[in-house]
Design a protein around this motif. Structure first.
Motif: not given
Length: 240
Positions: A121-122, A142
């Motif tokens: 996600t990041c 993130g």
């Protein structure tokens, strides 16, 4: 070494530039990277600095020479930082591992490698050592940052609960005593955690109008600056 009258930047041509703020002139250019430079770290003890680039390399430089002093090829995007004694540096690679290098023998490869849990996600956006050299802070784009043991690579705490929904690069910092960790957020507030317990101890409102992309502590005193499009300077009060 860099002084308050000088600064370093990397421009679109992937060349690092050393700027004199006194007369607004470039002192030296450092060409070599073939893609955008995403990390710079100055040695705390001499004129050495390192740079990381999207060309998957870390380069070692001396401010007095435009020629690269050392080159490390990596397997992904790097972030990098010197330790407080200037003897070793850490490289975060591909947002999933931390490699430690001895500056005197970096050409032999890392002397330690710590594999982290990869998060899709990041991405990692920075590394920082605590002033006592015992901890490494991993920043991401993130909604969390991680604190790891600099000797064992063990994740000690993951800090979250701050706003960053647009994958902004938010800078995190240690306090000079290495006891607290701070980061800004996209809503203009600063979140503070106790590094030992992992407990959030404060949320500071500096009346920022946008994401706090820069947060830097004075290396010796309990004062710091935070910035979005405007800058705020913070001083401790007697009550704190």
């Amino acid at each position: 070494m860099t002084t308050p009258s000088c600064s370093m930047t990397a421009r679109r041509a992937n060349t690092i530039r050393y700027l004199s703020l006194h007369d607004n002139k470039y002192i030296r250019y450092f060409p070599g990277h073939s893609k955008r430079v995403v990390a710079l770290s100055m040695s705390p003890v001499d004129d050495t600095f390192i740079s990381g680039s999207l060309d998957k390399t870390i380069r070692l430089w001396d401010l007095r020479s435009p020629n690269c002093q050392g080159l490390m090829h990596l397997q992904g995007k790097p972030v990098c930082s010197f330790d407080p004694e200037g003897l070793i540096f850490a490289a975060g690679v591909n947002s999933e591992m931390v490699k430690l290098y001895d500056l005197r023998s970096f050409d032999k490869g890392p002397f330690a490698t710590f594999k982290m849990q990869y998060d899709r996600t990041c991405e990692w956006t920075g590394l920082k050592f605590s002033n006592d050299g015992k901890l490494i802070l991993i920043s991401t784009n993130g909604s969390f940052i991680r604190l790891i043991d600099a000797f064992k690579g063990v994740v000690m705490h993951t800090f979250g609960g701050y706003a960053n929904s647009k994958a902004v690069t938010l800078e995190a910092s240690f306090t000079p005593d290495s006891q607290f960790i701070m980061i800004g957020s996209e809503d203009g507030k600063i979140h503070v955690w106790n590094g030992e317990s992992g407990i959030k101890v404060a949320v500071l409102d500096g009346k920022h109008t946008g994401p706090i992309t820069c947060l830097q502590f004075n290396p010796k005193f309990m004062t710091f600056a935070s910035a979005c499009s405007n800058m705020a300077f913070w001083l401790p009060t007697i009550d704190d």
